[in-house]
Design a protein around this motif. Structure first.
Motif, PDB file in Angstrom:
ATOM      1  N   ASN A 176      16.510 -51.028   8.340  1.00 60.71           N
ATOM      2  CA  ASN A 176      16.624 -52.046   9.377  1.00 60.71           C
ATOM      3  C   ASN A 176      17.517 -53.216   8.969  1.00 60.71           C
ATOM      4  OD1 ASN A 176      14.510 -52.587   7.476  1.00 60.71           O
ATOM      5  ND2 ASN A 176      13.905 -54.308   8.727  1.00 60.71           N
ATOM      6  N   MET A 177      17.978 -53.222   7.707  1.00 58.64           N
ATOM      7  CA  MET A 177      18.893 -54.272   7.236  1.00 58.64           C
ATOM      8  C   MET A 177      20.244 -53.702   6.818  1.00 58.64           C
ATOM      9  SD  MET A 177      16.169 -56.250   4.757  1.00 58.64           S
ATOM     10  CE  MET A 177      17.378 -57.435   4.155  1.00 58.64           C
ATOM     11  N   ARG A 178      20.400 -52.373   6.877  1.00 57.18           N
ATOM     12  CA  ARG A 178      21.576 -51.740   6.304  1.00 57.18           C
ATOM     13  C   ARG A 178      22.866 -52.134   7.019  1.00 57.18           C
ATOM     14  NH1 ARG A 178      19.932 -46.752   6.679  1.00 57.18           N
ATOM     15  NH2 ARG A 178      21.221 -46.293   8.490  1.00 57.18           N
ATOM     16  N   GLY A 179      22.811 -52.274   8.339  1.00 59.60           N
ATOM     17  CA  GLY A 179      23.997 -52.664   9.082  1.00 59.60           C
ATOM     18  C   GLY A 179      24.461 -54.063   8.734  1.00 59.60           C
ATOM     19  N   THR A 180      23.514 -54.993   8.700  1.00 62.18           N
ATOM     20  CA  THR A 180      23.841 -56.382   8.366  1.00 62.18           C
ATOM     21  C   THR A 180      24.387 -56.485   6.950  1.00 62.18           C
ATOM     22  OG1 THR A 180      22.205 -57.303   9.883  1.00 62.18           O
ATOM     23  CG2 THR A 180      22.866 -58.695   8.035  1.00 62.18           C
ATOM     24  N   LEU A 181      23.689 -55.885   5.997  1.00 62.96           N
ATOM     25  CA  LEU A 181      24.131 -55.966   4.607  1.00 62.96           C
ATOM     26  C   LEU A 181      25.423 -55.195   4.381  1.00 62.96           C
ATOM     27  CD1 LEU A 181      20.659 -55.563   2.840  1.00 62.96           C
ATOM     28  CD2 LEU A 181      21.962 -57.665   3.186  1.00 62.96           C
ATOM     29  N   GLY A 182      25.584 -54.058   5.075  1.00 58.87           N
ATOM     30  CA  GLY A 182      26.812 -53.283   4.936  1.00 58.87           C
ATOM     31  C   GLY A 182      28.028 -54.029   5.475  1.00 58.87           C
ATOM     32  N   SER A 183      27.824 -54.840   6.495  1.00 66.48           N
ATOM     33  CA  SER A 183      28.934 -55.609   7.069  1.00 66.48           C
ATOM     34  C   SER A 183      29.387 -56.734   6.159  1.00 66.48           C
ATOM     35  CB  SER A 183      28.520 -56.174   8.432  1.00 66.48           C
ATOM     36  OG  SER A 183      28.216 -55.143   9.344  1.00 66.48           O
ATOM     37  N   VAL A 184      28.552 -57.076   5.171  1.00 65.94           N
ATOM     38  CA  VAL A 184      28.949 -58.098   4.192  1.00 65.94           C
ATOM     39  C   VAL A 184      30.204 -57.653   3.457  1.00 65.94           C
ATOM     40  CG1 VAL A 184      28.251 -59.255   2.048  1.00 65.94           C
ATOM     41  CG2 VAL A 184      26.644 -59.061   3.946  1.00 65.94           C
ATOM     42  N   PRO A 234      33.767 -48.921  10.479  1.00 63.77           N
ATOM     43  CA  PRO A 234      34.136 -47.617   9.901  1.00 63.77           C
ATOM     44  C   PRO A 234      33.695 -47.414   8.457  1.00 63.77           C
ATOM     45  CG  PRO A 234      35.939 -48.424  11.244  1.00 63.77           C
ATOM     46  CD  PRO A 234      34.919 -49.530  11.187  1.00 63.77           C
ATOM     47  N   TRP A 235      33.851 -48.432   7.606  1.00 65.15           N
ATOM     48  CA  TRP A 235      33.404 -48.305   6.215  1.00 65.15           C
ATOM     49  C   TRP A 235      31.875 -48.190   6.138  1.00 65.15           C
ATOM     50  CZ3 TRP A 235      36.595 -46.997   2.526  1.00 65.15           C
ATOM     51  CH2 TRP A 235      37.946 -47.339   2.630  1.00 65.15           C
ATOM     52  N   LEU A 236      31.182 -48.910   7.011  1.00 60.05           N
ATOM     53  CA  LEU A 236      29.722 -48.843   7.047  1.00 60.05           C
ATOM     54  C   LEU A 236      29.256 -47.446   7.440  1.00 60.05           C
ATOM     55  CD1 LEU A 236      26.847 -50.056   7.125  1.00 60.05           C
ATOM     56  CD2 LEU A 236      27.351 -50.864   9.441  1.00 60.05           C
ATOM     57  N   ILE A 237      29.826 -46.902   8.515  1.00 63.01           N
ATOM     58  CA  ILE A 237      29.419 -45.577   8.981  1.00 63.01           C
ATOM     59  C   ILE A 237      29.774 -44.505   7.952  1.00 63.01           C
ATOM     60  CG2 ILE A 237      29.929 -43.801  10.704  1.00 63.01           C
ATOM     61  CD1 ILE A 237      29.931 -45.918  12.819  1.00 63.01           C
TER      62      ILE A 237
END
Length: 489
Positions: free
Chosen positions: A172-180, A408-411
């Motif tokens: 539930n935090m992976r998108g937010t943290l990945g966008s860092v 794209p890098w997150l996915i």
């Protein structure tokens, strides 16, 4: 695997994913309640330790951004001091892409054999050496060597950091943290722009060593990726790492079981061949990952930013450097907003909105340039078209930063299966950097040929990205990495 809605709501299939109109269908209410309460507990207990880990590794993409932004404020002074031709400076700028391609080839296998932390440690060393070589350069040879070494380190960082963040983050935090990751890149670019206004190019190069000089000791204070440790059959280290990340008061038994089940069929010495990627469970996520990274580059963002000074000049903006800093600030702000949105709205919808904004703005810039070519330069219409092109440029940067830049890098880090992540990750990262190099090298030629036609080509790519995201990109918001892999199987 095909599941009906009833199967997903059946108590025996609660942990299985179901794709419904392009998004993950919700699981049964009983399991959802369990996961929701567990998720809230994980946030409270693990957010501090995970955030600390993310902030440490984010120094890598900060270095990435600083490398990208370095050439903009230093071009005139480097050419003057070292007596370079414009073509030699262009070669200097492009060598970071060449080095990144070499680093990308090594990145995946390196991350598989020595771990995520070890790879970042290795990547930091050529970066530091490269910046020092540039700082003390007396001729073009040291300048070129330094730029290549920087690129090599950046090529490794660009793959390893998003993968590490995805593997340590709660779903539930992976998108937010990945966008860092992308936020750090934009901050690095902005810092290079800003500092370049006040210090000369040699001092700026020395300042470029700081992120990696801090990263190296910082890596000793964060745990290795638990999923990599599990894959390497280092069971005690795996559980210890996960416990640190989730908090010492958190029951990690369910997550331990889920990760172990996911990697139990992957042996430590298993070697994946190119032929294995033909299997649908492998080629489909690889196609989505590579497709998004290639479309990200082919949409011409580098070409647009490369031409930004001319756009500002045509619009009557006297200081292109200050305007470029303004564009950098906009990128940071909008990417920061995306970091907050990505776990709330989802990856797929942000990609569609982002690409749609880019399509409209690129078409606006294309139209403005075409009309400028048939308009009298002294007319009021010509001045208006210059302003219109600036509006299109700024809107395009906003659209890119909203989704096409960070997602794209997150996915890619989320959907590649664990047992092919090394090989597939290297292919995806290499393809991204190769496309970036092609766009950077051809932008000037294309824009000289036809500015309006060039931006029209970029418009077509952005429009196709909307279609690609709507049809082929699955929504991964709120799913564990193991649940995502179940879908592709």
């Amino acid at each position: 695997m095909s599941l009906s809605r009833e199967d997903c709501e059946d108590g025996n299939n609660l942990k299985k994913p179901f794709l419904y109109t392009g998004s993950w269908y919700k699981m049964g209410s009983k399991q959802s309640n369990i996961l929701n309460s567990s998720t809230q507990y994980v946030i409270r207990d693990s957010s501090v330790s995970v955030l600390f880990c993310v902030l440490i590794v984010a120094l890598g993409p900060l270095q990435f951004g600083f490398t990208c932004g370095y050439t903009s404020p230093t071009q005139e002074s480097i050419i003057s001091d070292l007596k370079l031709s414009l073509s030699e400076f262009s070669l200097f700028g492009s060598l970071s892409n060449v080095g990144a391609m070499v680093g990308a080839i090594a990145s995946g296998q390196m991350a598989e054999y020595i771990g995520r932390k070890g790879s970042l440690m290795i990547a930091a060393i050529p970066n530091i050496i490269g910046w020092l070589a540039i700082s003390f350069a007396k001729d073009s040879a040291f300048l070129f060597l330094g730029r290549f070494l920087e690129g090599f380190g950046v090529g490794i960082i660009s793959y390893v950091v998003p993968v590490y963040i995805a593997e340590i983050s709660p779903q539930n935090m992976r998108g937010t943290l990945g966008s860092v990751n992308q936020l750090s890149i934009t901050i690095g670019i902005l810092l290079a722009y800003l500092l370049g206004l006040f210090v000369n190019w040699r001092v700026l190069a020395v300042l470029g060593t700081l992120p990696c000089l801090i990263l190296i000791p910082g890596l000793f204070f964060i745990p290795e990726s638990p999923r990599w440790l599990a894959k390497m059959r280092m069971t005690e280290e795996f559980e210890a790492s996960l416990q640190v990340l989730r908090g010492f008061n958190t029951d990690i038994s369910l997550e331990v079981h889920e990760i172990k089940s996911s990697v139990e069929s992957v042996g430590r010495g298993v070697t994946i061949q190119f032929a294995d990627l033909k299997m649908k469970k492998y080629w489909f996520p690889l196609m989505v990952g590579i497709g998004l990274l290639v479309l990200q580059q082919l949409s011409g963002t580098n070409g647009v930013l490369f031409y930004s000074s001319t756009i500002f000049l045509n619009a009557g903006v006297s200081s292109s450097n200050v305007a470029t800093v303004g564009v950098g600030i906009i990128q940071v702000i909008v990417t920061g907003i995306t970091t907050w949105l990505v776990d709330k709205s989802g990856r797929r919808i942000l990609l569609i909105i982002s690409s749609s904004i880019m399509t409209l703005s690129l078409f606006l810039v294309s139209t403005a340039f075409y009309l400028e070519g048939i308009t009298e330069k002294d007319s009021s219409l010509y001045s208006f078209l210059g302003i219109l092109s600036v509006v299109g440029l700024v809107t395009m940067v906003i659209g890119y930063s909203l989704g096409t830049g960070p997602i794209p890098w997150l996915i890619m880090s989320e959907i590649l299966p664990m047992n092919i992540k090394g090989l597939a990750g290297s292919i995806a990262t290499l393809t991204s950097w190769l496309t970036s190099w092609i766009i950077t090298m051809t932008a000037n030629l294309l824009l000289t040929w036809s500015s309006g036609g060039t931006f029209l080509m970029y418009t077509v790519v952005a429009a196709f990205t909307v279609v690609f995201a709507a049809i082929w990109v699955p929504e991964t918001k709120g799913r564990t990495l193991e649940e995502i892999q179940l879908y592709f199987k």
